[in-house]
Design a protein around this motif. Sequence first.
Motif, PDB file in Angstrom:
ATOM      1  N   GLY A 181       0.802  -1.209   0.000  1.00  0.00           N
ATOM      2  CA  GLY A 181       0.000   0.000   0.000  1.00  0.00           C
ATOM      3  C   GLY A 181       0.839   1.265   0.000  1.00  0.00           C
ATOM      4  O   GLY A 181       0.531   2.225  -0.727  1.00  0.00           O
ATOM      5  N   GLU A 182       1.899   1.288   0.822  1.00  0.00           N
ATOM      6  CA  GLU A 182       2.778   2.459   0.845  1.00  0.00           C
ATOM      7  C   GLU A 182       3.464   2.658  -0.500  1.00  0.00           C
ATOM      8  O   GLU A 182       3.583   3.786  -0.987  1.00  0.00           O
ATOM      9  CB  GLU A 182       3.826   2.312   1.957  1.00  0.00           C
ATOM     10  N   LEU A 183       3.926   1.577  -1.111  1.00  0.00           N
ATOM     11  CA  LEU A 183       4.603   1.680  -2.401  1.00  0.00           C
ATOM     12  C   LEU A 183       3.650   2.111  -3.503  1.00  0.00           C
ATOM     13  O   LEU A 183       3.985   2.960  -4.335  1.00  0.00           O
ATOM     14  CB  LEU A 183       5.258   0.335  -2.734  1.00  0.00           C
ATOM     15  N   ALA A 184       2.457   1.546  -3.495  1.00  0.00           N
ATOM     16  CA  ALA A 184       1.471   1.936  -4.504  1.00  0.00           C
ATOM     17  C   ALA A 184       1.069   3.400  -4.342  1.00  0.00           C
ATOM     18  O   ALA A 184       0.806   4.103  -5.326  1.00  0.00           O
ATOM     19  CB  ALA A 184       0.241   1.034  -4.407  1.00  0.00           C
ATOM     20  N   GLY A 185       1.041   3.873  -3.099  1.00  0.00           N
ATOM     21  CA  GLY A 185       0.616   5.234  -2.829  1.00  0.00           C
ATOM     22  C   GLY A 185       1.509   6.297  -3.437  1.00  0.00           C
ATOM     23  O   GLY A 185       1.056   7.420  -3.697  1.00  0.00           O
ATOM     24  N   ILE A 186       2.787   5.972  -3.658  1.00  0.00           N
ATOM     25  CA  ILE A 186       3.691   6.938  -4.302  1.00  0.00           C
ATOM     26  C   ILE A 186       4.009   6.531  -5.741  1.00  0.00           C
ATOM     27  O   ILE A 186       4.873   7.129  -6.384  1.00  0.00           O
ATOM     28  CB  ILE A 186       4.994   7.123  -3.502  1.00  0.00           C
ATOM     29  N   SER A 222       5.382   3.721  -6.836  1.00  0.00           N
ATOM     30  CA  SER A 222       6.680   3.053  -6.981  1.00  0.00           C
ATOM     31  C   SER A 222       6.546   1.750  -7.757  1.00  0.00           C
ATOM     32  O   SER A 222       5.662   0.929  -7.491  1.00  0.00           O
ATOM     33  CB  SER A 222       7.276   2.758  -5.597  1.00  0.00           C
ATOM     34  N   GLU A 223       7.465   1.526  -8.692  1.00  0.00           N
ATOM     35  CA  GLU A 223       7.498   0.269  -9.439  1.00  0.00           C
ATOM     36  C   GLU A 223       7.777  -0.922  -8.534  1.00  0.00           C
ATOM     37  O   GLU A 223       7.496  -2.066  -8.903  1.00  0.00           O
ATOM     38  CB  GLU A 223       8.571   0.347 -10.532  1.00  0.00           C
ATOM     39  N   MET A 224       8.308  -0.687  -7.340  1.00  0.00           N
ATOM     40  CA  MET A 224       8.625  -1.774  -6.428  1.00  0.00           C
ATOM     41  C   MET A 224       7.377  -2.449  -5.862  1.00  0.00           C
ATOM     42  O   MET A 224       7.468  -3.546  -5.299  1.00  0.00           O
ATOM     43  CB  MET A 224       9.501  -1.259  -5.278  1.00  0.00           C
ATOM     44  N   GLU A 225       6.244  -1.837  -6.016  1.00  0.00           N
ATOM     45  CA  GLU A 225       5.005  -2.440  -5.513  1.00  0.00           C
ATOM     46  C   GLU A 225       4.769  -3.810  -6.133  1.00  0.00           C
ATOM     47  O   GLU A 225       4.218  -4.706  -5.487  1.00  0.00           O
ATOM     48  CB  GLU A 225       3.816  -1.504  -5.792  1.00  0.00           C
TER      49      GLU A 225
END
Length: 238
Positions: free
Chosen positions: A216-221, A223-226
């Motif tokens: 969720g944190e990665l998707a929120g910005i 980020s391809e790491m999600e």
Amino acid sequence: MGGPKPEVQQTHRGARLVQNGSVLSEVLAQPGPTDSVFDVLAASIRVFSQGDHVGLLGFAGGGLIAPLRAMGGGQRLCGVDLDRSGYELFCDLSDDWQGDVHFAESDAVEWLRAQRGRFDLLLEDLSVGRDGDVFKPEVSIETLPQLIQSKLKPGGVAIFNLLPPDDRTWSEMAAKVCGPFSFGVQVSFESYYNRVLALANGALPPTREVSRLLHGELAGIGSEMEADINVRSLRLGN
């Protein structure tokens, strides 16, 4: 850090520090995703820190701070590194948005031993250049895990960014790092050799919940790491 001095490479979003072909830090001019392991380290701080006192062992160029601030993380960050040049580069690019960041030019072990207060979270991200590659220094495996554990508040969490070992197996290295702790989860990657460990002596959230929160944190910005990470629980001996 050790070995040859890191090279600064300018990018369209800021700059990066590179040593032996490995990116030590992705330094952005504005808060946002680096689309790299630094985003996952930032998300780990957001998910696991129960307070705002966070120590960064191995500051380099503060690569996780841009994604952390983009995620809304306002933690007070205390960073340490033997080389001050990465911090100076970070300040040049981020002075107007970096937030509460303090830096010490020092050996990480000596600095941490001298700290009187305890931390909500300590992140270990040291590396040493050797033989044309980048590895974990011996202190990250033999000395820092116990020291970090002793400097955490009750309920505090340690984050270790592990690199492939050059003188032992993954399991041997992980056993040493995890030794002082009772609970842990591991984040592995599709695109990177790194493994990120979150370790504590108090219970962590269920692994499925940790995975949901990190994604969720990665998707929120954005980020391809999600789409790049896999989270699993660790069976620790304590």
